[in-house]
Design a protein around this motif. Sequence first.
Motif, PDB file in Angstrom:
ATOM      1  N   ASP A  40       0.772  -1.142  -0.122  1.00 28.34           N
ATOM      2  CA  ASP A  40      -0.030   0.189  -0.104  1.00 28.34           C
ATOM      3  C   ASP A  40       0.882   1.842  -0.110  1.00 28.34           C
ATOM      4  O   ASP A  40       2.306   1.200   0.094  1.00 28.34           O
TER       5      ASP A  40
ATOM      6  N   ASN B 252      -4.065   2.640   0.996  1.00 27.99           N
ATOM      7  CA  ASN B 252      -3.738   1.742   2.426  1.00 27.99           C
ATOM      8  C   ASN B 252      -5.195   1.884   2.935  1.00 27.99           C
ATOM      9  O   ASN B 252      -6.190   3.482   2.820  1.00 27.99           O
TER      10      ASN B 252
ATOM     11  N   GLU C  22      -8.768  -0.290   4.986  1.00 27.22           N
ATOM     12  CA  GLU C  22      -9.365  -1.093   4.822  1.00 27.22           C
ATOM     13  C   GLU C  22     -10.486  -0.834   3.080  1.00 27.22           C
ATOM     14  O   GLU C  22     -11.062  -2.069   2.885  1.00 27.22           O
TER      15      GLU C  22
ATOM     16  N   LYS D 222      -9.962  -2.785   0.195  1.00 29.39           N
ATOM     17  CA  LYS D 222      -9.847  -4.446   0.106  1.00 29.39           C
ATOM     18  C   LYS D 222     -11.568  -5.005  -0.254  1.00 29.39           C
ATOM     19  O   LYS D 222     -12.278  -5.480   0.334  1.00 29.39           O
TER      20      LYS D 222
ATOM     21  N   GLY E 212       0.023  -5.148   5.367  1.00 33.63           N
ATOM     22  CA  GLY E 212      -0.859  -5.640   6.488  1.00 33.63           C
ATOM     23  C   GLY E 212      -1.223  -6.537   6.315  1.00 33.63           C
ATOM     24  O   GLY E 212      -1.385  -7.100   5.300  1.00 33.63           O
ATOM     25  N   GLY E 213      -2.809  -6.844   7.307  1.00 32.79           N
ATOM     26  CA  GLY E 213      -3.856  -7.490   6.686  1.00 32.79           C
ATOM     27  C   GLY E 213      -4.579  -6.906   5.403  1.00 32.79           C
ATOM     28  O   GLY E 213      -4.731  -8.574   4.644  1.00 32.79           O
ATOM     29  N   VAL E 214      -4.307  -6.065   4.859  1.00 30.95           N
ATOM     30  CA  VAL E 214      -5.081  -5.321   3.636  1.00 30.95           C
ATOM     31  C   VAL E 214      -4.179  -6.407   2.800  1.00 30.95           C
ATOM     32  O   VAL E 214      -4.600  -6.769   1.847  1.00 30.95           O
TER      33      VAL E 214
ATOM     34  N   ASP F 163      -4.658 -10.140   2.584  1.00 29.63           N
ATOM     35  CA  ASP F 163      -5.834 -10.934   2.320  1.00 29.63           C
ATOM     36  C   ASP F 163      -6.090 -10.864   0.447  1.00 29.63           C
ATOM     37  O   ASP F 163      -6.880 -11.226  -0.163  1.00 29.63           O
TER      38      ASP F 163
ATOM     39  N   THR G  72       2.653  -5.486   9.905  1.00 28.72           N
ATOM     40  CA  THR G  72       1.597  -5.158  11.017  1.00 28.72           C
ATOM     41  C   THR G  72       1.731  -5.952  12.202  1.00 28.72           C
ATOM     42  O   THR G  72       1.532  -7.381  11.467  1.00 28.72           O
TER      43      THR G  72
ATOM     44  N   LYS H  48     -18.074  -7.532   5.820  1.00 26.63           N
ATOM     45  CA  LYS H  48     -16.621  -7.714   5.782  1.00 26.63           C
ATOM     46  C   LYS H  48     -16.684  -8.536   5.566  1.00 26.63           C
ATOM     47  O   LYS H  48     -17.235 -10.000   5.820  1.00 26.63           O
TER      48      LYS H  48
ATOM     49  N   VAL I 106      -2.150   1.467  15.599  1.00 25.18           N
ATOM     50  CA  VAL I 106      -2.162   0.274  14.418  1.00 25.18           C
ATOM     51  C   VAL I 106      -1.043  -0.999  15.023  1.00 25.18           C
ATOM     52  O   VAL I 106      -1.987  -2.043  15.059  1.00 25.18           O
TER      53      VAL I 106
ATOM     54  N   LYS J 248      -1.350 -20.015  15.987  1.00 23.80           N
ATOM     55  CA  LYS J 248      -2.622 -20.088  14.514  1.00 23.80           C
ATOM     56  C   LYS J 248      -2.561 -21.512  14.419  1.00 23.80           C
ATOM     57  O   LYS J 248      -3.174 -22.234  14.037  1.00 23.80           O
TER      58      LYS J 248
HETATM   59  N1  LIG Z   1      -7.181 -13.302   6.236  1.00 26.38           N
HETATM   60  C1  LIG Z   1      -6.906 -13.424   7.758  1.00 26.38           C
HETATM   61  O1  LIG Z   1      -7.158 -14.656   8.082  1.00 26.38           O
HETATM   62  C2  LIG Z   1      -7.399 -12.010   8.507  1.00 26.38           C
HETATM   63  C3  LIG Z   1      -7.306 -12.478  10.182  1.00 26.38           C
HETATM   64  C4  LIG Z   1      -7.740 -11.342  10.788  1.00 26.38           C
HETATM   65  C5  LIG Z   1      -7.359 -10.169   9.773  1.00 26.38           C
HETATM   66  N2  LIG Z   1      -7.329 -10.044   8.747  1.00 26.38           N
HETATM   67  C6  LIG Z   1      -8.109  -8.495   8.166  1.00 26.38           C
HETATM   68  O2  LIG Z   1      -6.415  -8.077   8.206  1.00 26.38           O
HETATM   69  C7  LIG Z   1      -7.253  -6.658   7.988  1.00 26.38           C
HETATM   70  C8  LIG Z   1      -6.498  -5.196   9.059  1.00 26.38           C
HETATM   71  O3  LIG Z   1      -5.344  -5.769   8.376  1.00 26.38           O
HETATM   72  P1  LIG Z   1      -4.341  -4.595   9.361  1.00 26.38           P
HETATM   73  O4  LIG Z   1      -4.781  -4.323  10.687  1.00 26.38           O
HETATM   74  O5  LIG Z   1      -2.972  -4.350   9.135  1.00 26.38           O
HETATM   75  O6  LIG Z   1      -4.208  -3.369   8.828  1.00 26.38           O
HETATM   76  P2  LIG Z   1      -3.458  -2.725   7.684  1.00 26.38           P
HETATM   77  O7  LIG Z   1      -2.812  -3.852   6.901  1.00 26.38           O
HETATM   78  O8  LIG Z   1      -5.049  -1.773   6.650  1.00 26.38           O
HETATM   79  O9  LIG Z   1      -2.604  -1.814   8.094  1.00 26.38           O
HETATM   80  C9  LIG Z   1      -3.189  -0.941   9.126  1.00 26.38           C
HETATM   81  C10 LIG Z   1      -2.226   0.792   8.273  1.00 26.38           C
HETATM   82  O10 LIG Z   1      -1.013   0.848   8.989  1.00 26.38           O
HETATM   83  C11 LIG Z   1      -0.224   1.089   7.540  1.00 26.38           C
HETATM   84  N3  LIG Z   1       1.097   0.022   8.095  1.00 26.38           N
HETATM   85  C12 LIG Z   1       1.256  -1.476   7.868  1.00 26.38           C
HETATM   86  N4  LIG Z   1       2.407  -1.422   7.916  1.00 26.38           N
HETATM   87  C13 LIG Z   1       3.051  -1.237   8.361  1.00 26.38           C
HETATM   88  C14 LIG Z   1       4.309  -0.510   8.826  1.00 26.38           C
HETATM   89  N5  LIG Z   1       5.477  -1.265   9.065  1.00 26.38           N
HETATM   90  N6  LIG Z   1       5.185   1.041   9.626  1.00 26.38           N
HETATM   91  C15 LIG Z   1       3.827   1.666   8.730  1.00 26.38           C
HETATM   92  N7  LIG Z   1       2.186   1.960   8.973  1.00 26.38           N
HETATM   93  C16 LIG Z   1       2.035   0.507   8.622  1.00 26.38           C
HETATM   94  C17 LIG Z   1      -0.813   0.328   6.586  1.00 26.38           C
HETATM   95  O11 LIG Z   1      -0.406   1.482   5.537  1.00 26.38           O
HETATM   96  C18 LIG Z   1      -2.268   0.659   7.309  1.00 26.38           C
HETATM   97  O12 LIG Z   1      -2.641   2.319   6.901  1.00 26.38           O
HETATM   98  C19 LIG Z   1      -8.892  -6.621   7.836  1.00 26.38           C
HETATM   99  O13 LIG Z   1      -9.044  -5.943   6.518  1.00 26.38           O
HETATM  100  C20 LIG Z   1      -8.994  -7.518   8.723  1.00 26.38           C
HETATM  101  O14 LIG Z   1     -10.344  -8.327   7.855  1.00 26.38           O
HETATM  102  C21 LIG Z   1      -7.581 -11.244   7.798  1.00 26.38           C
END
Ligand SMILES: NC(=O)c1ccc[n+]([C@@H]2O[C@H](COP(=O)([O-])OP(=O)(O)OC[C@H]3O[C@@H](n4cnc5c(N)ncnc54)[C@H](O)[C@@H]3O)[C@@H](O)[C@H]2O)c1
Length: 646
Positions: free
Chosen positions: A340, A369, A371, A374, A402-404, A407, A428, A449, A475, A514
């Motif tokens: 992102d 960046n 959700e 997604k 991160g998760g976005v 996924d 993340t 979602k 975060v 996990k």
């Molecule tokens: N697939 C699965 O099993 C599973 C499990 C749990 C959650 N999820 C999904 O994960 C998503 C949430 O993931 P998330 O919390 O990582 O969100 P995200 O990917 O949106 O990251 C959160 C924010 O942090 C920023 N960021 C990421 N890494 C960074 C870094 N090292 N330094 C600075 N900024 C950084 C990103 O740009 C974003 O703005 C949701 O969509 C959720 O549904 C999926």
Amino acid sequence: MNEVFGIAGLGLIGGSFARAIKEKTDCRVLGYDINNEVISAAKEQGVIDGGLTGSIKECSIVLIALYPEETLSFCKENFPLMKSRTIVVDCAGVKSRICAELSAFAKENSVCFVGGHPMAGVERSGFSSSFSGLFNGAVMILCEDENTDSGAIEKLEKFFPVLGFGSVKVTTADEHDEIIAFTSQLAHLVSSAYIHSGALKKRYGFSAGSFKDLIRVAKLNCDMWTKLFFENKDNLLKETDVFLENVRKYRDALALSDAGAMKKLLKKGAELKAADEKEEEKWLVSQKIKNFLDDDKKPYIQINVNTQGGKYPVIIGEDLNFGKLALEIKKICRAVIISDDNVFPLYGNTVAESFSKSGFQTDTFIIKNGEESKNLNAVSELLNFLAEKNITRKDMLVALGGGVAGDITGFASAVYLRGIDFFQLPTTILAAVDSSVGGKTGVDLQSGKNLAGAFHQPAAVFCSTNVFSTLPKNVYADGMAEVIKHGMIADKDMLLCLKNMAVSEMCSRNVKIKAAIVEQDEFDTGVRRLLNFGHTIGHAVETLSNYQISHGSAVSIGMMMITRACEKRRLTESPCLDELKKTLESFGLPVRCDYSAKQLAQTALHDKKRLGQTITLVIPKTVGRAELFDLPVTEFEDFIADGMEE
Ligand SMILES: NC(=O)c1ccc[n+]([C@@H]2O[C@H](COP(=O)([O-])OP(=O)(O)OC[C@H]3O[C@@H](n4cnc5c(N)ncnc54)[C@H](O)[C@@H]3O)[C@@H](O)[C@H]2O)c1
């Protein structure tokens, strides 16, 4: 390495150990054998530096290559004579009894005993057959139990490869015996039984490779193998029965002239063999990665995830060399890095360089960046990008973020050309401890979602913990909510020590939790639902806030409400609310919200996880253990009301 080794039993195995140690290290070797002539020959040939009897106190590691009974008596006699913390490894082919008898006794004598089994041998025995290359590429099995010293295992994991071993497998004595009955004992038994045929005498001029393969181990040491078979009688009997049952199926198909049945059996056998080869290849790859990282000498943690959808390593370390690691798994190909617009400027170039330095041709695809990205549009744009760039099935996607990002990338790789490989590079805490492992991929729809997706396991997860330093506080905290969730459902010790735990240790404990859950229930029909602790109410909080309250904060609130309700209704076995609240607050996570029980219940009941007239909740029994609990939907609002702060 400059230590003194003791070797008891200078036969094929012990003699080969002594030769390998002398050839490949600067260590001294002291030897013992029941046959004095062997000791003299070993001294003369420079295979040992002296006798072990009377000098065992000098040794820091003692390897025992005697028969099981002799191993027991040798250890009982010699443990009290050894210096404190001497590491002792035996080599008996069956482990349960030896480990049970020696483990506690060793501890009483301050000796670090580890059950061992070198998976190497030739069809000859005795010192005269020993040679230093016997262990080249072989597996050394080590058996641990509650008395095992983890430092000793770590030391041995590094030491045996020095002697030429290809890998070290750590397991339990019971698992060792169960599997060895199939992989080694049954093979020897069948080889011996096969050669009993009267046709043997007439075979000359008629036999080729397949015959040779089957009789290869029939010329065995009868005393030793009889002892080993009876030591492991139950497991071997079970495997022999399975074998006879299967052979009978082939025999019956033949007797009944049932070509269809025969073809089916042969086809299944061929399929099993092909699948086994694939699995073995993956296992070898994970061993190669381990060896590569060991050579790299940087600290790292490796966890292997085993699912039906794929076996893959999760590597956690600082500043990982992603490109080189990927090269252990994939042949040179094109790598599309998906990230992102926050993460790519921070880490994108380093990652792309690392891949291209290892020979991969890289492309990048950047999403906005958050959700909101997604969704199916993002996936559609990504798929078109891949098609325009002529990305093929041999290429791979790399999710950096991160998760976005994970996924979306996972989903695109599940559907592009009906499935291509992808790597997860989580940045993340949430992605590192949760979303990168387990193979759930997908996007949000307007109705909710994660409503469209696929199960698709990554080829590997490489988690470089140095990237967490740039995470925004909120975060970071969001990810900690999932960590605390894991602690509440499966790891009390972690939950209690969380504040002082190194981030790599924390990630690895979470990945293990996990992975263990996903391995049991890959497709989310049973135990995997435990991972939803706090999520049913959490999702309702998220929805009601119009996603202004983040996922982690919402889960935090959800966990608090459900735990409070359970304590009020005496569904817990011991109190957990205070510990949970203290931990959540220490990471800046919210523990309450302003929505009413009615609002929360109504919103949650629209959730996709509701089945029929009951709602399945995950309830804590005590810190570190949770259960699934079915509640009639009509009672859900009252339940939530009990979870409200008074
Ligand atoms: N697939 C699965 O099993 C599973 C499990 C749990 C959650 N999820 C999904 O994960 C998503 C949430 O993931 P998330 O919390 O990582 O969100 P995200 O990917 O949106 O990251 C959160 C924010 O942090 C920023 N960021 C990421 N890494 C960074 C870094 N090292 N330094 C600075 N900024 C950084 C990103 O740009 C974003 O703005 C949701 O969509 C959720 O549904 C999926």
